[in-house]
Design an enzyme around this catalytic site. Structure first.
Site, PDB file in Angstrom:
ATOM      1  N   GLU A 127       0.766  -1.283  -0.131  1.00 45.73           N
ATOM      2  CA  GLU A 127       0.297   0.219  -0.182  1.00 45.73           C
ATOM      3  C   GLU A 127       0.726   1.522  -0.069  1.00 45.73           C
ATOM      4  OE1 GLU A 127      -3.070  -0.482   3.253  1.00 45.73           O
ATOM      5  OE2 GLU A 127      -4.002  -2.080   2.544  1.00 45.73           O
ATOM      6  N   ASN A 169       2.310  -5.161  -3.070  1.00 41.48           N
ATOM      7  CA  ASN A 169       0.184  -5.546  -3.059  1.00 41.48           C
ATOM      8  C   ASN A 169      -0.290  -3.991  -2.537  1.00 41.48           C
ATOM      9  OD1 ASN A 169      -1.326  -7.190  -2.033  1.00 41.48           O
ATOM     10  ND2 ASN A 169      -1.693  -7.106  -0.063  1.00 41.48           N
ATOM     11  N   HIS A 205     -10.117  -5.806  -2.497  1.00 41.92           N
ATOM     12  CA  HIS A 205     -11.421  -6.019  -1.073  1.00 41.92           C
ATOM     13  C   HIS A 205     -12.088  -5.181  -1.940  1.00 41.92           C
ATOM     14  CE1 HIS A 205      -9.121  -7.195   1.703  1.00 41.92           C
ATOM     15  NE2 HIS A 205      -8.244  -6.069   1.136  1.00 41.92           N
ATOM     16  N   GLU A 232      -6.098 -10.452  -1.681  1.00 39.15           N
ATOM     17  CA  GLU A 232      -7.078 -10.333  -0.270  1.00 39.15           C
ATOM     18  C   GLU A 232      -8.454 -10.635  -0.377  1.00 39.15           C
ATOM     19  OE1 GLU A 232      -5.125  -7.301   2.068  1.00 39.15           O
ATOM     20  OE2 GLU A 232      -3.534  -7.644   1.737  1.00 39.15           O
ATOM     21  N   ASP A 234     -12.155 -10.415  -0.814  1.00 38.29           N
ATOM     22  CA  ASP A 234     -13.360 -10.731  -0.010  1.00 38.29           C
ATOM     23  C   ASP A 234     -14.087  -9.526  -0.446  1.00 38.29           C
ATOM     24  OD1 ASP A 234     -12.233  -7.863   0.653  1.00 38.29           O
ATOM     25  OD2 ASP A 234     -12.501  -8.489   2.549  1.00 38.29           O
TER      26      ASP A 234
HETATM   27  C1  XIL Z   1      -6.459  -6.064   8.410  1.00 38.22           C
HETATM   28  C2  XIL Z   1      -6.349  -7.104   8.877  1.00 38.22           C
HETATM   29  O1  XIL Z   1      -7.888  -8.078   8.773  1.00 38.22           O
HETATM   30  C3  XIL Z   1      -7.012  -6.855  10.553  1.00 38.22           C
HETATM   31  O2  XIL Z   1      -7.581  -8.162  11.694  1.00 38.22           O
HETATM   32  C4  XIL Z   1      -6.228  -5.909  10.877  1.00 38.22           C
HETATM   33  O3  XIL Z   1      -6.794  -5.154  12.274  1.00 38.22           O
HETATM   34  C5  XIL Z   1      -5.745  -4.485  11.021  1.00 38.22           C
HETATM   35  O4  XIL Z   1      -5.107  -5.228   8.878  1.00 38.22           O
HETATM   36  N1  XIL Z   1      -5.267  -4.492   3.601  1.00 38.22           N
HETATM   37  C6  XIL Z   1      -3.814  -5.656   4.015  1.00 38.22           C
HETATM   38  C7  XIL Z   1      -4.113  -5.754   5.113  1.00 38.22           C
HETATM   39  O5  XIL Z   1      -2.851  -5.271   3.120  1.00 38.22           O
HETATM   40  O6  XIL Z   1      -2.790  -6.398   5.782  1.00 38.22           O
HETATM   41  C8  XIL Z   1      -5.534  -5.223   6.580  1.00 38.22           C
HETATM   42  O7  XIL Z   1      -5.614  -6.389   7.116  1.00 38.22           O
HETATM   43  C9  XIL Z   1      -6.919  -5.003   5.192  1.00 38.22           C
HETATM   44  C10 XIL Z   1      -6.153  -4.471   4.253  1.00 38.22           C
END
Ligand code: XIL
Length: 296
Positions: A127, A169, A205, A232, A234
């Site tokens: 990020e 990422n 996401h 990731e 969802d």
């Molecule tokens: C999130 C986790 O799911 C949570 O448990 C934590 O509190 C915060 O981080 N992008 C990412 C992940 O790269 O590491 C994040 O994970 C979600 C967004």
């Protein structure tokens, strides 16, 4: 294949989940995890605040638990993440300049060395690009140490674990837009100058729909000579069509090596209220599960 992992493996890919060791005592959770997935990523346990809570004092206990669980079951492991603006330990949040740069690269070396040979792919940097139309870097304490911090991190990670694939990422990079194009330009530059980058992770996401150019975006990155991974995933309310579309896109791009969902059951999700995952809280398969399995 009758599970996500075996079906993906038949297509030469993995299907993984983000996990937390604090759930390893939950038998419903472990049953689904062990049955369905052939790749794991720690949801939090390999982040900077967990692995180096005090400077130069490392804590690998929970990361090691995830790695050993995965290895004992033949699952691969994604490492997440070596450097990120968020979830830094307080001591690092308060650092700047060359002190922070040195501490960050020492962190990369120590963590990547500890897990050397056990990680399929590392999210070396997470990020680092800004949202919106500028296509540039996000402001952060790491960015303020100099624009070359990302390439130095990749070179440092390569030296520490030469066999791991090294990924960049990010999120909101799921279609062709200013942010994903900024990253695309960085990857192209890295490839042209020999900076060691092997893969790009697309967090994915998502709301309930998938950008129409999702597959084309994966393809343009892979055309640069890097693997791509859905890291990731969802999706709001676990829209089954959207899950199928993402799965189809990965299968259609030969260098898309795998898909990871960001949690096992809805109750395990960081997106509380969105019910964005493939299993309900009792561990039952949701409609999106069938859509993914049928697509694989
Ligand atoms: C999130 C986790 O799911 C949570 O448990 C934590 O509190 C915060 O981080 N992008 C990412 C992940 O790269 O590491 C994040 O994970 C979600 C967004």
């Amino acid at each position: 294949g009758t599970t996500l992992g075996t079906a993906a493996a038949e297509k030469g890919r993995y299907f993984g989940a983000a996990v937390g060791t604090y759930k390893f005592g939950d038998s419903t959770y472990m049953t689904v995890l062990n049955r369905e997935f052939n790749s794991l990523v720690p949801e939090n346990e390999m982040k900077w605040d967990h692995t180096e809570p005090n400077q130069s004092q490392f804590n690998f206990g929970n990361g090691d638990r995830i790695v050993s669980h995965a290895r004992s079951r033949g699952m691969s492991v994604r490492g997440h993440t070596l450097l990120w603006h968020a979830q830094q330990p307080p001591w690092a949040q308060n650092m700047s300049g060359s002190a922070l740069r040195n501490a960050a690269m020492n962190h990369v070396t120590q963590v990547a060395t500890h897990f050397r040979g056990q990680i399929y792919a590392w999210d070396v940097v997470n990020e680092a690009f800004a949202d919106g139309g500028g296509g540039g870097r996000r402001d952060s304490n790491l960015q303020r140490t100099g624009n070359d911090w990302i390439e130095v991190a990749f070179r440092t990670a390569r030296a520490a674990d030469p066999l791991a694939k090294l990924c960049y990422n990010d999120y909101n990079t799921d279609g062709i837009n200013a942010k994903s194009t900024g990253i695309y330009n960085m990857v192209r530059d890295f490839k042209s100058r020999g900076v060691p980058i092997d893969c790009v992770g697309f967090q994915s996401h998502l709301g309930s729909s998938v950008p129409g150019d999702y597959q084309a975006n994966l393809q343009r990155f892979s055309d640069l000579g890097v693997d791509v991974q859905i890291t990731e995933l969802d999706i709001a309310q676990a829209n089954a069509n959207a899950y199928a579309t993402v799965t189809r896109a990965c299968l259609a791009v030969s260098r898309c090596t795998g898909i990871t969902v960001w949690g096992v059951r809805d109750c395990d999700s960081w997106r509380s209220g969105d019910n964005p995952l493939l299993f309900d809280c009792s561990g039952n398969k949701k409609a999106a599960y069938g859509a993914v399995l049928d697509t694989l």
